[in-house]
Design a protein around this motif. Sequence first.
Motif, short mmCIF file in Angstrom:
data_model
loop_
_atom_site.label_atom_id
_atom_site.label_comp_id
_atom_site.label_asym_id
_atom_site.label_seq_id
_atom_site.Cartn_x
_atom_site.Cartn_y
_atom_site.Cartn_z
N VAL A 21 52.13 13.00 36.04
CA VAL A 21 52.99 12.25 36.96
C VAL A 21 54.07 13.16 37.53
N ASP A 22 54.67 13.97 36.66
CA ASP A 22 55.71 14.89 37.13
C ASP A 22 55.14 15.89 38.14
N GLY A 23 53.93 16.33 37.91
CA GLY A 23 53.28 17.26 38.84
C GLY A 23 53.02 16.63 40.19
N ARG A 24 52.59 15.36 40.18
CA ARG A 24 52.35 14.66 41.44
C ARG A 24 53.66 14.41 42.18
N ILE A 25 54.70 14.09 41.42
CA ILE A 25 56.02 13.88 42.03
C ILE A 25 56.51 15.16 42.69
N ALA A 26 56.37 16.27 41.98
CA ALA A 26 56.80 17.57 42.53
C ALA A 26 55.99 17.92 43.77
N ALA A 27 54.69 17.65 43.73
CA ALA A 27 53.84 17.93 44.89
C ALA A 27 54.22 17.04 46.07
#
Length: 74
Positions: free
Chosen positions: A4-10
Motif C-alpha cells: 500500500v505504501d508503495g502504491r501511495i508513493a507511486a
Amino acid sequence: MSDVDGRIAASRAELEATLDAIEDKLNVPKRVGELTEKAKSSYESNPMPWIIGGLSAAAVAIGVVAWAILSNDD
C-alpha cells in the motif's frame, strides 16, 4: 514498506509529474519565449513570407483607416 505504501508513493509521484506538466503548459512567459524563438528562427530561415505578411497587414490597416475617413456614414 508495504504494498500500500508503495502504491501511495507511486501515486504521489504520478500526481507530481502530472501537476508539473500542467504547470509547464500554463507557463505563459515560457510559452511566449518559445513562440518568439520559433518566429525568429522562421524569419531568419525565410524572411519573405514575414515581409509579405507585414506589408499585407499594413495595407489592410491603411484601407480600414481610409474607409473610416472617407465613408459617409453620417
